[in-house]
Design a protein around this motif. Structure first.
Motif, mmCIF file in Angstrom:
data_model
loop_
_atom_site.group_PDB
_atom_site.id
_atom_site.type_symbol
_atom_site.label_atom_id
_atom_site.label_comp_id
_atom_site.label_asym_id
_atom_site.label_seq_id
_atom_site.Cartn_x
_atom_site.Cartn_y
_atom_site.Cartn_z
ATOM 1 N N ALA A 1 6.879 3.059 -4.569
ATOM 2 C CA ALA A 1 7.416 3.474 -3.272
ATOM 3 C C ALA A 1 7.480 2.314 -2.276
ATOM 4 O O ALA A 1 8.275 2.364 -1.334
ATOM 5 C CB ALA A 1 6.554 4.599 -2.695
ATOM 6 N N ARG A 2 6.666 1.279 -2.477
ATOM 7 C CA ARG A 2 6.595 0.162 -1.524
ATOM 8 C C ARG A 2 6.759 -1.157 -2.281
ATOM 9 O O ARG A 2 5.775 -1.844 -2.574
ATOM 10 C CB ARG A 2 5.255 0.184 -0.792
ATOM 11 C CG ARG A 2 4.916 1.502 -0.072
ATOM 12 C CD ARG A 2 5.548 1.580 1.292
ATOM 13 N NE ARG A 2 4.978 0.593 2.188
ATOM 14 C CZ ARG A 2 3.847 0.762 2.885
ATOM 15 N NH1 ARG A 2 3.170 1.912 2.774
ATOM 16 N NH2 ARG A 2 3.408 -0.174 3.696
ATOM 17 N N PRO A 3 7.992 -1.564 -2.599
ATOM 18 C CA PRO A 3 8.203 -2.815 -3.346
ATOM 19 C C PRO A 3 7.591 -4.033 -2.665
ATOM 20 O O PRO A 3 7.180 -4.981 -3.344
ATOM 21 C CB PRO A 3 9.732 -2.926 -3.410
ATOM 22 C CG PRO A 3 10.224 -1.534 -3.241
ATOM 23 C CD PRO A 3 9.249 -0.849 -2.332
ATOM 24 N N VAL A 4 7.496 -4.030 -1.343
ATOM 25 C CA VAL A 4 6.915 -5.176 -0.652
ATOM 26 C C VAL A 4 5.442 -5.348 -1.028
ATOM 27 O O VAL A 4 4.955 -6.478 -1.149
ATOM 28 C CB VAL A 4 7.076 -5.037 0.880
ATOM 29 C CG1 VAL A 4 6.313 -3.832 1.401
ATOM 30 C CG2 VAL A 4 6.617 -6.298 1.587
ATOM 31 N N LEU A 5 4.742 -4.235 -1.270
ATOM 32 C CA LEU A 5 3.334 -4.331 -1.659
ATOM 33 C C LEU A 5 3.196 -4.869 -3.079
ATOM 34 O O LEU A 5 2.260 -5.617 -3.370
ATOM 35 C CB LEU A 5 2.659 -2.967 -1.540
ATOM 36 C CG LEU A 5 2.630 -2.355 -0.132
ATOM 37 C CD1 LEU A 5 1.830 -1.055 -0.129
ATOM 38 C CD2 LEU A 5 2.071 -3.332 0.890
ATOM 39 N N GLN B 1 1.558 -4.666 6.843
ATOM 40 C CA GLN B 1 1.591 -4.016 5.540
ATOM 41 C C GLN B 1 0.448 -4.508 4.652
ATOM 42 O O GLN B 1 -0.083 -3.739 3.839
ATOM 43 C CB GLN B 1 2.945 -4.251 4.876
ATOM 44 C CG GLN B 1 4.100 -3.607 5.623
ATOM 45 C CD GLN B 1 5.270 -3.322 4.710
ATOM 46 O OE1 GLN B 1 5.149 -2.608 3.719
ATOM 47 N NE2 GLN B 1 6.426 -3.879 5.058
ATOM 48 N N ALA B 2 0.068 -5.778 4.807
ATOM 49 C CA ALA B 2 -1.081 -6.285 4.053
ATOM 50 C C ALA B 2 -2.344 -5.529 4.456
ATOM 51 O O ALA B 2 -3.164 -5.151 3.602
ATOM 52 C CB ALA B 2 -1.258 -7.782 4.305
ATOM 53 N N ALA B 3 -2.513 -5.282 5.751
ATOM 54 C CA ALA B 3 -3.669 -4.521 6.219
ATOM 55 C C ALA B 3 -3.624 -3.086 5.693
ATOM 56 O O ALA B 3 -4.653 -2.513 5.318
ATOM 57 C CB ALA B 3 -3.722 -4.538 7.747
ATOM 58 N N GLU B 4 -2.434 -2.496 5.647
ATOM 59 C CA GLU B 4 -2.291 -1.135 5.113
ATOM 60 C C GLU B 4 -2.689 -1.085 3.644
ATOM 61 O O GLU B 4 -3.331 -0.127 3.188
ATOM 62 C CB GLU B 4 -0.851 -0.657 5.281
ATOM 63 C CG GLU B 4 -0.445 -0.362 6.712
ATOM 64 C CD GLU B 4 1.006 0.086 6.786
ATOM 65 O OE1 GLU B 4 1.533 0.558 5.766
ATOM 66 O OE2 GLU B 4 1.602 -0.058 7.867
#
Length: 292
Positions: free
Chosen positions: A19-23, A90-93
């Protein structure tokens, strides 16, 4: 790294990364052999930061600096999805998700075990100095004296700690440790803590167990390293009173000795106790401690 997370939280990790390709790209860019991106290894801002404060430090690093950390870890162009705004947030998430899904459910027990062992390491500092503290943190780490610490076997010069205002020791569930820093004043050492998640050791010799009992054998085996009554109770899962009764018997028999260290009393094996235990040494663990 993604594979390790998937093993810790099967199904949920795959769903998150799909769901989150950036992660997914962030995880891939944050690690290489013997190197972790700096945004994951920040030295704490205080001696006892909350998890929320540590997440805020990651988010506050900003997108530009976080990308610089990634480029140093994985030289070369970054994936396009890592160039969009909001990367630090997003890194913190992601770290918050990892905490809630894989660490937090077991944290109370892990934390108790770590805190119970602080006394043992502090005692070693008082009796052996810094050389004793660093002796078993990492095979590659050596205290050179004169404010110099060799942190690995890379050809880089030793780290200078002359101006250090804070040096934090952080136990972790890992195979090898690493260094934290916000040069020139804040430093930390993450080291692999031994034994904090294992079950209490079994009787080392059936004959010894029949002679003094299984619980006393377990305690005698553990006392190759100085430990307090509360530490022993935590590791063995026996009551504090029960541990105290066993320690009194072992003291009266001359198998262990004791010494006060601050508010705690530390126990460890005598030469006779070590000989009776077959020379078996058990390394205790120690909690997160700050020396200024």
């Amino acid at each position: 790294m993604a594979a390790r997370l998937a093993a810790a939280a099967p199904g949920r990790v795959q769903h998150l990364l799909d769901a989150r390709p950036v992660l997914r790209a962030l995880l891939a860019a944050s690690f290489r052999p013997r190197w972790t991106a700096d945004y994951l290894t920040l030295a704490p801002l205080s001696t006892a930061p909350t998890f929320a404060e540590e997440l805020a430090a990651v988010a506050g690093r900003g997108d530009g600096r976080l990308r610089a950390d990634l480029r140093e870890t994985r030289p070369g162009p970054l994936a396009d999805v890592l160039l969009a705004d909001g990367l630090a947030g997003q890194a913190a998430e992601l770290l918050d998700w990892v905490w809630r899904q894989t660490v937090q459910p077991q944290w109370p027990d892990r934390e108790r075990r770590l805190r119970a062992d602080i006394v043992g390491r502090t005692a070693r500092l008082s009796s052996q100095g810094w050389a004793g503290v660093f002796a078993d943190l990492n095979q590659k780490m050596r205290w050179l004296g004169d404010g110099r610490l060799q942190v690995n076997d890379y050809p880089s010069p030793p780290m200078r700690l002359d101006a250090a205002e804070q040096l934090v020791f952080v136990p972790a569930h890992c195979a090898r440790g690493w260094v934290l820093w916000e040069k020139p004043t804040r430093f930390g050492m993450v080291y692999p803590a031994s034994g904090i998640l294992v079950d209490p050791p079994s009787v080392t010799a059936a004959g010894l167990g029949r002679l003094i009992g299984a619980n006393r054998t377990t305690i005698l085996t553990l006392l190759g390293t100085p430990m307090s009554t509360s530490q022993l109770a935590t590791v063995t899962r026996l009551g504090v009173g029960t541990v105290g009764d066993h320690l009194k018997v072992l003291l009266d028999a001359g198998l262990v000795t004791k010494r006060r260290s601050g508010r705690e009393v530390l126990y460890w094996r005598t030469a006779i106790g070590t000989a009776l235990a077959g020379g078996t040494e058990r390394t205790g663990t120690w909690g997160s401690t700050t020396f200024r």
